[in-house]
Design an enzyme around this catalytic site. Structure first.
Site, PDB file in Angstrom:
ATOM      1  N   ASN A  12       0.955  -1.060  -0.070  1.00 24.58           N
ATOM      2  CA  ASN A  12       0.065  -0.288  -0.016  1.00 24.58           C
ATOM      3  C   ASN A  12       0.959   1.493   0.093  1.00 24.58           C
ATOM      4  OD1 ASN A  12      -1.569   2.159   0.992  1.00 24.58           O
ATOM      5  ND2 ASN A  12      -3.019   0.994   1.804  1.00 24.58           N
ATOM      6  N   ASP A  14      -0.127   4.439  -0.060  1.00 25.03           N
ATOM      7  CA  ASP A  14      -0.850   5.685   0.274  1.00 25.03           C
ATOM      8  C   ASP A  14       0.125   6.681   1.081  1.00 25.03           C
ATOM      9  OD1 ASP A  14      -3.119   4.656  -0.596  1.00 25.03           O
ATOM     10  OD2 ASP A  14      -3.716   3.939   1.434  1.00 25.03           O
ATOM     11  N   HIS A  15       1.014   6.078   1.890  1.00 21.80           N
ATOM     12  CA  HIS A  15       1.860   7.309   2.733  1.00 21.80           C
ATOM     13  C   HIS A  15       2.669   7.843   2.250  1.00 21.80           C
ATOM     14  CE1 HIS A  15      -1.477   6.715   5.512  1.00 21.80           C
ATOM     15  NE2 HIS A  15      -1.218   5.438   5.682  1.00 21.80           N
ATOM     16  N   ARG A  23       3.890  18.788   1.488  1.00 30.21           N
ATOM     17  CA  ARG A  23       4.432  19.985   0.907  1.00 30.21           C
ATOM     18  C   ARG A  23       3.593  20.521  -0.238  1.00 30.21           C
ATOM     19  NH1 ARG A  23       9.531  21.892   2.071  1.00 30.21           N
ATOM     20  NH2 ARG A  23       9.472  21.867   4.462  1.00 30.21           N
ATOM     21  N   HIS A  48      -5.539   3.659  -1.759  1.00 31.27           N
ATOM     22  CA  HIS A  48      -6.842   4.190  -1.249  1.00 31.27           C
ATOM     23  C   HIS A  48      -7.187   5.445  -1.734  1.00 31.27           C
ATOM     24  CE1 HIS A  48      -9.656   4.188   2.824  1.00 31.27           C
ATOM     25  NE2 HIS A  48     -10.199   4.842   1.516  1.00 31.27           N
ATOM     26  N   ARG A  50      -9.337   8.296  -0.878  1.00 29.80           N
ATOM     27  CA  ARG A  50     -10.387   8.741   0.259  1.00 29.80           C
ATOM     28  C   ARG A  50     -11.264   9.966  -0.644  1.00 29.80           C
ATOM     29  NH1 ARG A  50     -10.446   8.082   5.563  1.00 29.80           N
ATOM     30  NH2 ARG A  50      -9.196   6.070   6.127  1.00 29.80           N
ATOM     31  N   ARG A  54      -6.864  12.828   0.929  1.00 30.80           N
ATOM     32  CA  ARG A  54      -5.868  13.172   2.005  1.00 30.80           C
ATOM     33  C   ARG A  54      -4.371  12.641   1.747  1.00 30.80           C
ATOM     34  NH1 ARG A  54      -7.214   9.841   7.432  1.00 30.80           N
ATOM     35  NH2 ARG A  54      -9.363  10.893   6.990  1.00 30.80           N
ATOM     36  N   GLU A  75      -8.944   0.730  -3.181  1.00 30.59           N
ATOM     37  CA  GLU A  75      -9.671   0.753  -1.878  1.00 30.59           C
ATOM     38  C   GLU A  75     -10.507   1.989  -2.145  1.00 30.59           C
ATOM     39  OE1 GLU A  75      -7.526   0.788   1.675  1.00 30.59           O
ATOM     40  OE2 GLU A  75      -6.301  -1.060   1.277  1.00 30.59           O
ATOM     41  N   THR A 105      -7.019   6.401  10.326  1.00 32.20           N
ATOM     42  CA  THR A 105      -6.901   5.359   9.220  1.00 32.20           C
ATOM     43  C   THR A 105      -8.230   4.508   9.449  1.00 32.20           C
ATOM     44  OG1 THR A 105      -5.676   3.356   8.855  1.00 32.20           O
ATOM     45  CG2 THR A 105      -5.835   3.780  11.102  1.00 32.20           C
ATOM     46  N   THR A 106      -8.373   3.551   8.630  1.00 33.14           N
ATOM     47  CA  THR A 106      -9.538   2.701   8.568  1.00 33.14           C
ATOM     48  C   THR A 106      -9.687   2.030   9.785  1.00 33.14           C
ATOM     49  OG1 THR A 106      -9.211   2.577   6.051  1.00 33.14           O
ATOM     50  CG2 THR A 106     -10.924   1.221   7.029  1.00 33.14           C
ATOM     51  N   GLU A 156     -11.470  -9.258   2.890  1.00 35.80           N
ATOM     52  CA  GLU A 156      -9.809  -8.937   3.564  1.00 35.80           C
ATOM     53  C   GLU A 156     -10.272  -8.896   5.017  1.00 35.80           C
ATOM     54  OE1 GLU A 156      -7.489  -6.009   1.741  1.00 35.80           O
ATOM     55  OE2 GLU A 156      -6.393  -5.630   3.834  1.00 35.80           O
ATOM     56  N   HIS A 199      -3.557  -4.487   7.735  1.00 37.77           N
ATOM     57  CA  HIS A 199      -3.801  -3.403   8.571  1.00 37.77           C
ATOM     58  C   HIS A 199      -2.973  -3.318   9.890  1.00 37.77           C
ATOM     59  CE1 HIS A 199      -5.419   0.382  10.461  1.00 37.77           C
ATOM     60  NE2 HIS A 199      -6.038   0.414   9.131  1.00 37.77           N
ATOM     61  N   GLY A 200      -1.945  -2.560   9.754  1.00 34.71           N
ATOM     62  CA  GLY A 200      -1.142  -2.400  11.021  1.00 34.71           C
ATOM     63  C   GLY A 200      -0.035  -3.572  11.107  1.00 34.71           C
ATOM     64  N   GLY A 221       1.307  -1.376   4.377  1.00 32.22           N
ATOM     65  CA  GLY A 221       1.502  -0.009   3.637  1.00 32.22           C
ATOM     66  C   GLY A 221       2.187   0.654   4.974  1.00 32.22           C
ATOM     67  N   HIS A 222       1.706   1.283   5.859  1.00 36.23           N
ATOM     68  CA  HIS A 222       2.348   2.274   6.639  1.00 36.23           C
ATOM     69  C   HIS A 222       3.561   1.995   7.229  1.00 36.23           C
ATOM     70  CE1 HIS A 222       2.633   4.622  10.503  1.00 36.23           C
ATOM     71  NE2 HIS A 222       2.412   5.531   9.558  1.00 36.23           N
TER      72      HIS A 222
HETATM   73  N1  PXP Z   1      -5.892  -3.202   3.988  1.00 37.58           N
HETATM   74  C1  PXP Z   1      -6.945  -2.186   3.930  1.00 37.58           C
HETATM   75  C2  PXP Z   1      -8.105  -2.741   3.493  1.00 37.58           C
HETATM   76  C3  PXP Z   1      -6.609  -0.868   4.269  1.00 37.58           C
HETATM   77  O1  PXP Z   1      -7.640  -0.006   4.618  1.00 37.58           O
HETATM   78  C4  PXP Z   1      -5.524  -0.509   4.890  1.00 37.58           C
HETATM   79  C5  PXP Z   1      -5.000   0.887   5.149  1.00 37.58           C
HETATM   80  O2  PXP Z   1      -5.176   1.649   3.956  1.00 37.58           O
HETATM   81  C6  PXP Z   1      -4.492  -1.700   4.865  1.00 37.58           C
HETATM   82  C7  PXP Z   1      -4.625  -2.914   4.208  1.00 37.58           C
HETATM   83  C8  PXP Z   1      -2.813  -1.372   5.104  1.00 37.58           C
HETATM   84  O3  PXP Z   1      -2.818  -0.860   6.480  1.00 37.58           O
HETATM   85  P1  PXP Z   1      -1.397  -0.433   7.048  1.00 37.58           P
HETATM   86  O4  PXP Z   1      -1.152   0.831   6.251  1.00 37.58           O
HETATM   87  O5  PXP Z   1      -1.651  -0.290   8.154  1.00 37.58           O
HETATM   88  O6  PXP Z   1      -0.388  -1.546   6.590  1.00 37.58           O
END
Ligand code: PXP
Length: 249
Positions: A12, A14-15, A23, A48, A50, A54, A75, A105-106, A156, A199-200, A221-222
């Site tokens: 992921n 996103d970040h 910036r 994702h 959103r 963001r 997503e 976050t979700t 998921e 997630h996480g 991701g994060h």
């Molecule tokens: N799966 C889904 C459905 C998510 O919404 C997210 C966070 O956007 C992730 C996985 C990844 O989570 P993380 O960034 O905490 O690894």
């Protein structure tokens, strides 16, 4: 690309966009990160879009669709706007997630059981367009059954509670969450659903989940983007891949 029997890693990105947007310019570029992730062994890229844009923006999705050689897992919240965007791009997969503006976050899984009719109608055109439809849910039998009834091909499982309990050092709660995730992976697989999780997840928490034989894909991701600050993106992903393969092997 992974072998069919191997656990897939979806990265992921996103970040990367979160840092770029701090910036307001063009760097760091999430598409560049996605291409690097591909080269480092990612089997898919997750992004994702959103409602408040963001992190990932509309143009990022367009560029990802053009640039990627691996599948995009898009997503999105179950809104008319997102459905229209998904139908325009037809990504490999769409993952329907709950979304609240005020959350960082979700936070939880989608409430499928109470929204069954609406969601069944919502995902039908996405399936008809050839997207694999995944539903992001808690490890809860009622939600899994509802996801199967509405015609989702994939669920998921939200691993956030398991990862939070680990981070807080509450190992009893962590083990309970893990047991629930394991049990519900087996249950969902038995209903014919493909099981993903995410997630996480971190280097410390990934292996017990990666070891579930029914889980086909992890989306992370994060932690990886954070770790890339210290290691670089390629070694950060390679280490996650190694841990996943070790747990699976
Ligand atoms: N799966 C889904 C459905 C998510 O919404 C997210 C966070 O956007 C992730 C996985 C990844 O989570 P993380 O960034 O905490 O690894």
């Amino acid at each position: 690309m992974a072998q069919p029997n191997l656990l897939r890693l979806g990265v992921n990105i996103d970040h990367v966009a979160t840092v770029r947007n701090a910036r307001g310019g063009a760097v760091p570029d999430p598409v560049r990160a996605a291409k690097l992730a591909e080269d480092a062994g990612a089997d898919g890229i997750t992004a994702h879009l959103r409602e408040d844009r963001r992190h990932i923006g509309d143009e990022d999705i367009e560029r990802l669709m053009d640039a990627l050689s691996v599948p995009l897992n898009f997503e999105m919240a179950a809104t008319p706007e997102m459905q229209e965007i998904a139908l325009r791009h037809k990504p490999h997969a769409v993952c329907i997630v709950p979304e609240k503006r005020e959350e960082r976050t979700t936070e939880g899984g989608l409430e499928v059981a109470r929204e069954e009719n609406h969601l069944a109608h919502y995902i039908a055109p996405l399936r008809d367009a050839g997207c694999r439809v995944s539903i992001f849910i808690a490890a809860d039998q009622k939600q899994i059954e509802a996801a199967a009834r509405i015609g989702a091909q994939v669920i998921e499982l939200h691993t956030g509670a398991y990862c939070d309990a680990h981070a807080e050092g509450d190992f009893d709660a962590r083990d309970r969450e893990l047991d629930r995730l394991r049990e519900m992976s087996t249950f969902a697989h038995g209903l014919g659903l493909e099981v993903h999780a995410g997630h996480g997840l971190t280097y410390d928490t990934v292996q017990p989940v990666a070891a579930f034989p029914e889980v086909m894909e992890l989306n992370i991701g994060h932690f990886l983007i954070g770790e890339a600050i210290f290691l670089g993106l390629t070694p950060a992903i390679a280490e996650m891949r190694r841990l996943m393969d070790e747990a699976r092997g």
